[in-house]
Motif scaffolding. Structure first.
Motif, short mmCIF file in Angstrom:
data_model
loop_
_atom_site.label_atom_id
_atom_site.label_comp_id
_atom_site.label_asym_id
_atom_site.label_seq_id
_atom_site.Cartn_x
_atom_site.Cartn_y
_atom_site.Cartn_z
N ARG A 39 -8.58 2.97 3.39
CA ARG A 39 -8.27 2.95 1.96
C ARG A 39 -7.27 4.07 1.71
NH1 ARG A 39 -10.73 4.22 -3.26
NH2 ARG A 39 -10.41 2.45 -4.63
N ILE A 40 -6.03 3.68 1.49
CA ILE A 40 -4.94 4.66 1.44
C ILE A 40 -4.47 4.84 0.00
CG2 ILE A 40 -2.59 5.15 2.28
CD1 ILE A 40 -3.29 3.03 4.54
N ARG A 41 -4.47 6.08 -0.46
CA ARG A 41 -4.01 6.34 -1.82
C ARG A 41 -2.49 6.37 -1.85
NH1 ARG A 41 -6.69 11.51 -4.07
NH2 ARG A 41 -4.91 12.43 -3.05
N LEU A 42 -1.90 5.49 -2.62
CA LEU A 42 -0.44 5.40 -2.65
C LEU A 42 0.11 6.28 -3.78
CD1 LEU A 42 -0.08 1.51 -2.21
CD2 LEU A 42 0.04 3.27 -0.43
N ASP A 43 0.11 7.56 -3.58
CA ASP A 43 0.62 8.45 -4.63
C ASP A 43 2.09 8.82 -4.42
OD1 ASP A 43 -1.75 8.61 -6.01
OD2 ASP A 43 -2.43 10.40 -4.95
N ALA A 154 -1.99 -7.70 9.17
CA ALA A 154 -2.16 -9.04 8.61
C ALA A 154 -3.14 -9.89 9.43
CB ALA A 154 -0.81 -9.73 8.48
N GLN A 155 -3.60 -9.35 10.56
CA GLN A 155 -4.67 -10.05 11.28
C GLN A 155 -5.99 -9.87 10.53
OE1 GLN A 155 -4.40 -8.38 15.19
NE2 GLN A 155 -2.31 -9.17 15.38
N GLY A 156 -6.04 -8.84 9.72
CA GLY A 156 -7.21 -8.66 8.85
C GLY A 156 -6.80 -8.99 7.43
N ARG A 157 -7.33 -8.23 6.47
CA ARG A 157 -6.94 -8.47 5.07
C ARG A 157 -6.34 -7.19 4.53
NH1 ARG A 157 -6.48 -13.67 4.72
NH2 ARG A 157 -6.13 -13.40 2.49
N VAL A 158 -5.35 -7.36 3.68
CA VAL A 158 -4.70 -6.23 3.04
C VAL A 158 -4.74 -6.47 1.53
CG1 VAL A 158 -2.58 -4.88 2.86
CG2 VAL A 158 -3.20 -5.93 5.05
N LYS A 232 -7.10 -1.84 3.75
CA LYS A 232 -6.99 -2.70 4.93
C LYS A 232 -8.38 -2.92 5.51
CE LYS A 232 -2.57 -0.55 6.12
NZ LYS A 232 -1.82 0.14 7.18
N THR A 233 -8.72 -4.16 5.76
CA THR A 233 -10.02 -4.46 6.35
C THR A 233 -9.85 -5.52 7.44
OG1 THR A 233 -10.44 -6.28 4.81
CG2 THR A 233 -11.22 -4.10 4.13
#
Ligand code: GAL
Length: 821
Positions: A39-43, A154-158, A232-233
């Motif tokens: 879980r990336i904070r896009l600041d 993209a092999q997982g979920r974004v 991303k998971t």
């Protein structure tokens, strides 16, 4: 002052620990190593440009010839795609509010009828920024960011998660409109997996926000004023807000876990729920669950923690629930939520109980707005603001009138502030209903959330239609969260309309209607969702309509409101009232009551001003809300040049037994404060030293002093912290005051202070708490207002030292050194 503000805040039991122990945000990765979730904070790294709400040529061609939705992947032309040159766009860091960067504009002149009082009220209510349909050139903003993703993601979920954005968001990924969202406050998210590039080309996120339409009668800001996250998971994962932990006082934890499967094959998942106490496991449960391909399912688990440490406003003990999904030995997801064990009881006769102990609610309402930054309040500043409220003695916060940012709730969990969590629109139409659903799903694990509020002073509140709408909303809430009660803030129609849909009656003002209501509805608990609306301007001691300022003695309130002492005496004397929420904790832009016209740009309702500097009334509440702290505060200042020999009213706020006042060594008598009141003397003015001694048990325990200040000689600079985190987010709150050569604050000083910053930080805003000031918030200077100004310094991502110097012509300058690591 009896105790200076900094000593007081540092003496708070929770203060220091709170920042370090702030709870993990819901859905954060357990530990980066063990979890495939990121879980990336896009600041950082955003580019920003203003667009145009009426002219497509000035809006990057958006919507030209109605082609927006014609062909998928072409929604915004080249600027949505990689290769577009955005170097002329401005670099910005989130949270970002572009409205606060704009100049103040007397927008009543754009009204169809400038003589119309209602139009003038509305113009003032929004704080006179050029936002809205009359200002198409400053009401649309574009944000552009290259997403930190790679083809393997993209092999997982974004997914993207927005804590909130103002307003009307069009979210575009690689040219595809992936979602549009209207509300300016609700959190929203969207799965973007299918839209990512497969060839390794950079993925472009473009967000167009249109703030033309407002939702409030207060300053609302504009932009990505809250965090945006990239999640991303793996394809088998817990969806956003997919864990609901219900913890009871005896240690029982009932957990609902949603599992999503976005694969072509079914998944046999082992779900583990682990309760962690400061990192150590204290209880666990497991369940097996099959999830068919492209399906979601929910599993229920229960476990028990032996003798849990309860969450309360004094001891906000938090636990972490870590949910792990495994297929065989492979970990598919780790999803953390923070929660607490506690019990609420709302009793119509005896009041509110937290964990079986009576607790009078000492609450404050707040909008989301601070000097220098507007609605874009960095987390560190958010925490700082909440700590001022704790220092005040507040134990509750109402997020008026909209969902707060989730980081505010994390901080309230950690600091021990109960929250009334309010949705924005009282409507059962699909969109507001969906916002309500997201609010409840997002916030239902927070121990601090005590009540859901379905609205505020809605015209439909007393009507049969209102009742139908409110019942639909309440049904939805109870379905998603059977553990909490529901309120609404009403200002008429008590007993009618929406009353039948709610559990706790929220009174906004109208205290005279409480008793009649109680006679008719003896079983309905009552809370003062809004009280006071008393007005004061920091450092002013007489109402002056020409200067648009009100007195800081507790004497002024609009016709619907009451002074601080009047409302608190009334609420405190009635045990059955759960407590009340002052309108407001902090001043905010807009609603400059009682001067709802230019040049007033911010409210006077706050107990603290727009910078969070305490007004005198702060100490009234502190005296009667905090029984752990002796308080003695004298007002006014002691510079009444030209009034020699004339009577000046001197007040003291204290919770001590008695106060004796001396002017230049001569006693003016000893007085004892009435419960929830103050003491006062009429003192013929003579310059010098006004000293008050506070007695408890016959002994002097505090002294408070006001001395006549000489001319400004030097600046004094103070910071809330000197050690900051080099994360590009952390903020130091720095206050500057003007002193005479003896160090006494010069109470009326209006001195331009210039700031020079060197090192690993940046000045993100300035303020002075003056409700009539039109100086820019984004600047490296500020004129002090009644002796004070504020600078907010944010760290950069690179560590280093920071030095902020404050200079003023003819005065000795001052500097503060910060370390960002
Ligand atoms: C209330 C309203 C608040 C604020 C306040 C000012 O009626 O709910 O949003 O406007 O008045 O006194």
């Amino acid at each position: 002052m009896p105790i200076d503000r900094r000593t007081l805040i540092h003496s708070l039991p929770v203060a220091g620990a709170a920042i370090a122990s702030l709870a993990p945000a819901s859905g954060s990765a357990g530990s980066a190593n063990s979890s495939p979730r990121q879980r990336i904070r896009l600041d950082q790294g955003w580019r920003f440009a203003l667009g145009h709400a009426a002219d497509p040529d000035r809006d990057f061609g958006f919507g030209d010839f109605q082609r927006t939705f014609a062909k998928q992947g072409r929604a915004a032309g080249p600027l949505a795609l990689t290769g577009y040159d955005d170097s002329r766009w401005r670099e910005v860091t989130l949270p970002h509010d572009w409205a606060v960067e704009l100049p103040f504009v007397n927008n009543i002149r754009f009204s169809r009828n400038p003589a119309d009082k209602d139009d003038e009220d509305l113009a003032a209510a929004h704080g006179y920024k050029p936002i809205g349909r009359n200002f198409p050139e400053t009401s649309v903003g574009w944000y552009r960011l290259t997403l930190p993703v790679s083809p393997s993601d993209a092999q997982g979920r974004v997914a993207l998660e927005f804590d909130g954005a103002f307003r009307d968001a069009t979210v575009i990924v690689n040219g595809y409109i992936v979602t549009q969202h209207h509300g300016g406050y609700a959190s929203f998210g969207v799965d973007i997996t299918e839209f990512l590039n497969t060839d390794g080309a950079p993925d472009v996120l473009l967000v167009r926000l249109d703030a033309s339409l407002g939702e409030g009668w207060f300053y609302e800001g504009a932009g990505l004023y809250r965090h945006v996250w990239l999640v991303k998971t793996t394809p088998v994962f817990v969806p956003q807000w997919g864990v609901f932990a219900r913890a009871s006082r005896d240690g029982q934890v009932e957990v609902d876990v949603e599992v999503a499967n976005r694969r072509e094959t079914g998944a046999d998942v082992r779900i583990e729920a682990l309760v962690l106490d400061a990192g150590a496991p204290v209880a666990s449960a497991q369940a097996a669950q099959s999830v068919a391909a492209w399906r979601d399912t929910t599993a229920r688990l229960t476990c028990k923690v032996a003798s849990p440490r309860l969450w309360s406003t004094d001891a906000p003990n938090l636990y972490v629930l870590r949910v792990t999904l495994r297929e065989g030995e492979t970990v598919r997801d780790v999803y953390d939520v923070s929660f607490g064990f506690r019990e609420f009881r709302f009793d119509a006769r005896e009041g509110f109980f937290l964990n079986d102990r009576p607790l009078k609610l000492k609450g404050v309402n707040n909008h989301q707005d601070h000097a220098g930054v507007g609605a874009a309040i960095p987390d560190a500043l958010q925490i700082w603001r909440l700590k001022q409220l704790k220092a005040l003695g507040a134990n509750a916060y109402r997020a008026a009138h909209n969902p707060p940012t989730p980081e505010l709730l994390d901080a309230c969990d950690a600091l021990g502030l109960l929250v009334i969590d309010e949705t924005r629109q009282m409507s059962s139409a699909p969109e507001p209903m969906d916002e309500l659903r997201r609010l409840v799903r997002r916030d239902r694990n927070h121990p601090c959330v005590m009540l859901w509020s379905i609205g505020n002073e809605e015209p439909q509140q007393g009507t049969a239609r209102g009742a139908k709408i409110a019942k639909a909303m309440a049904r939805e809430i109870r379905d998603l969260d059977p553990t909490r009660k529901i309120t609404a803030a009403m200002n008429k129609g008590y007993g009618e309309g929406i009353t039948e849909a709610i559990d706790v009656m929220g009174f906004n003002y109208h205290e005279e209607l409480i008793e009649p209501f109680r006679l008719k509805y003896p079983d309905m608990p009552i809370i003062g969702t809004e009280t006071a609306s008393a007005v004061s301007t920091r450092g002013e001691y007489a109402r002056d309509d020409k200067r648009s300022v009100v007195s800081s003695y507790d004497v002024d309130a609009p016709y619907w409101g009451k002074t601080a002492q009047a409302w608190w005496k009334l609420y405190n004397a009635k045990p059955y009232l759960l407590g009340g929420f002052v309108w407001t904790g902090f001043d905010y832009r807009g609603e400059p009551t009682p001067f709802n016209w230019w040049p007033s740009v911010s409210s006077n309702f706050g107990i603290l001003d727009l910078c969070g500097l305490p007004k005198d009334i702060f100490y009234y509440y502190q005296a009667w809300w905090r029984d752990d702290l002796p308080v003695l505060h004298l007002l006014p200042h002691w510079n009444w040049e030209g009034q020699e020999g004339k009577a000046v009213e001197v007040w003291a706020y204290t919770n001590l037994d008695a106060v004796e006042l001396f002017l230049n060594g001569r006693s003016l008598g000893r007085q004892s404060p009435p419960k929830d009141g103050h003491v006062q003397w009429s003192v013929p003015y003579a310059p010098g030293r006004l000293v008050a001694y506070g007695f408890r048990g016959g002994k002097v325990v505090l002294k408070s002093e006001r001395s006549t200040a000489g001319t400004p000689a030097r600046l004094v600079i103070e910071t809330d912290r000197t050690r900051l985190t080099a994360d590009g987010q952390d903020v130091a709150v720095i206050n500057v005051s003007v002193r005479d050569k003896a160090g006494v604050i010069v109470p009326k000083a209006a001195v331009r202070v210039d700031f020079d910053l060197i090192g690993a930080g940046r000045l993100i805003g300035v303020g002075n708490g003056d409700p009539n000031c039109h100086e820019p918030d984004k600047a490296d200077y500020r004129t002090t207002y009644n002796g004070w100004a504020q600078a907010l310094v944010q760290t950069r991502k690179a560590p280093g030292d920071i030095r902020l110097m404050a200079r003023a012509e003819g005065l000795t300058s001052a500097a503060v050194a910060l370390s960002s690591r």
